[in-house]
Scaffold this active site. Structure first.
Site, PDB file in Angstrom:
ATOM      1  N   GLY A 172      -8.667  -8.611  -1.209  1.00 32.51           N
ATOM      2  CA  GLY A 172      -9.827  -7.744  -1.393  1.00 32.51           C
ATOM      3  C   GLY A 172     -10.803  -7.786  -0.236  1.00 32.51           C
TER       4      GLY A 172
ATOM      5  N   CYS B 142      -2.963  -2.202 -10.224  1.00 34.12           N
ATOM      6  CA  CYS B 142      -3.159  -0.853  -9.696  1.00 34.12           C
ATOM      7  C   CYS B 142      -4.133  -0.065 -10.567  1.00 34.12           C
ATOM      8  CB  CYS B 142      -1.828  -0.115  -9.607  1.00 34.12           C
ATOM      9  SG  CYS B 142      -1.995   1.569  -8.958  1.00 34.12           S
TER      10      CYS B 142
ATOM     11  N   LYS C 231       0.577  -9.714  -9.260  1.00 31.41           N
ATOM     12  CA  LYS C 231      -0.651  -9.338  -8.556  1.00 31.41           C
ATOM     13  C   LYS C 231      -1.597  -8.748  -9.595  1.00 31.41           C
ATOM     14  CE  LYS C 231      -2.466  -7.059  -4.435  1.00 31.41           C
ATOM     15  NZ  LYS C 231      -3.479  -6.126  -4.904  1.00 31.41           N
TER      16      LYS C 231
ATOM     17  N   LEU D 287       0.861  -1.191   0.000  1.00 30.96           N
ATOM     18  CA  LEU D 287       0.000   0.000   0.000  1.00 30.96           C
ATOM     19  C   LEU D 287       0.891   1.233   0.000  1.00 30.96           C
ATOM     20  CD1 LEU D 287      -2.680  -0.900   2.718  1.00 30.96           C
ATOM     21  CD2 LEU D 287      -3.020  -0.882   0.240  1.00 30.96           C
TER      22      LEU D 287
ATOM     23  N   GLN E 147       7.787  -5.416  -5.285  1.00 32.47           N
ATOM     24  CA  GLN E 147       6.811  -5.271  -6.362  1.00 32.47           C
ATOM     25  C   GLN E 147       7.210  -4.122  -7.280  1.00 32.47           C
ATOM     26  OE1 GLN E 147       2.668  -3.433  -6.250  1.00 32.47           O
ATOM     27  NE2 GLN E 147       2.130  -5.617  -6.275  1.00 32.47           N
TER      28      GLN E 147
ATOM     29  N   ARG F  69      -5.524  -2.913   3.448  1.00 38.05           N
ATOM     30  CA  ARG F  69      -6.187  -1.915   4.291  1.00 38.05           C
ATOM     31  C   ARG F  69      -6.741  -2.519   5.576  1.00 38.05           C
ATOM     32  NH1 ARG F  69      -5.905   2.583   1.475  1.00 38.05           N
ATOM     33  NH2 ARG F  69      -5.518   2.334  -0.744  1.00 38.05           N
TER      34      ARG F  69
END
Length: 319
Positions: free
Chosen positions: A201, A101, A141, A17, A70, A225
């Site tokens: 997710g 993204c 990803k 993140l 990443q 998150r």
């Protein structure tokens, strides 16, 4: 898997993140239960142009093993150069390509979820990473589509390109972060490919993580998150501790560990940077949270801030 990752039991992964999962945060979740940590997304272009900021983002904590970096990129030549730079940096076990993204700036450059519009190109870039990298593993990803859902086509492309495993965010690019996560699509991917699948997710708590693993059949979960403001979720998953049984003393220890890591990495300015985390940590379950946040906003001295944290997150301060 080549001695780096053990998929014989569920794998718990911290998602990258921007601006949040820096080295201090990653070191905390690693210490308290995450099996794998991933760097913030790093531009291949920036790496190739020797960006000091990007090279700092690659740095890892000694605790971070295994560790994944990443990268984002749309030009095979540039991606190859970026991988060659990463080859020269010790301590990296996995190079991951971001194909999910949704941020307009990233998409407009042809990177991130834009790659989902051209699966042959996406596959070619993954193959380039696989062939160029001297690190043990390569991964990607993804989301389940750009506008339309194409979960199996996307996953098959990743697998055929030689990736060792795949992390799947169960939304399209159009869905951004608000549409319902399609866990059925993740399950379809798991049934369609032979490589391990990590589900991602809206995994916000212990109960949801356990449900996603069972429902999708995934080999692990990636939490982003859901870990911000509650990094103890990895401890819970590792030790089977439901939300209502998490020890307030453990929460305080984790918050203090996070703060100490911020100061170690950023110096005294880490206290200022830590304010945003304290706003999240203090959101619920503590008396005087508003006054605490106000005080934090006016504090820049590390010792003073640490004392505030110790007092506020005292286990006796719960509602």
């Amino acid at each position: 898997m080549k001695g780096i990752l053990d998929f014989s039991k569920p794998l718990y992964v911290l998602a990258p993140l921007a601006g949040l999962t820096d080295l201090p945060f990653r070191s905390v979740v690693k210490k308290f239960g995450a099996d794998l940590t991933v760097s913030e997304m790093i531009s291949s272009n920036a790496l190739v142009h020797n960006s000091k900021k990007s090279l700092k983002m690659v740095e890892k904590s000694p605790l971070e093993s295994p560790y994944s970096v990443q990268i984002a990129g749309a030009d095979e030549g540039v991606v190859r150069e970026a991988v060659e730079i990463l080859n020269g940096i010790d301590g990296i076990d996995i190079i991951d390509l971001n194909c999910g993204c949704p941020v307009p700036k990233i998409v407009s450059h042809g990177s991130g979820s834009s790659l989902l519009l051209d699966l042959p190109k996406m596959g070619s870039i993954i193959r380039t990473i696989k062939e160029t990298s001297r690190k043990p593993l390569t991964s990607a990803k993804v989301r389940i589509g750009f506008q339309e859902k194409r979960p199996v086509d996307i996953a098959k492309t990743v697998e055929d390109a030689g990736a060792d495993f795949i992390a799947v965010h169960g939304r399209t690019r159009a869905g951004k972060f608000k549409s319902p996560v399609d866990y059925d699509a993740i399950r379809q991917i798991k049934e369609a490919v032979q490589i391990p699948v990590i589900a991602n997710g809206d995994i916000t708590d212990y109960k949801k993580a356990k449900w996603v693993l069972e429902y999708t059949g995934a080999d692990g979960v990636m939490i982003g998150r859901g870990a911000v403001g509650r990094p103890w979720i990895f401890y819970q998953l590792k030790h089977g501790v439901p939300d209502d049984q998490i020890d307030p003393s453990l929460k305080r220890d984790i918050i203090l560990e996070h703060f100490d890591q911020m100061i170690a990495f950023y110096g005294d300015y880490g206290a200022v940077l830590f304010r945003k985390h304290l706003h999240t940590y203090s959101k619920a379950g503590y008396r005087g949270a508003s006054a605490f946040r106000d005080r934090v906003n006016r504090t820049a001295d590390p010792q003073e801030m640490r004392e505030l944290i110790e007092a506020f997150f005292d286990p006796t301060n719960g509602l």
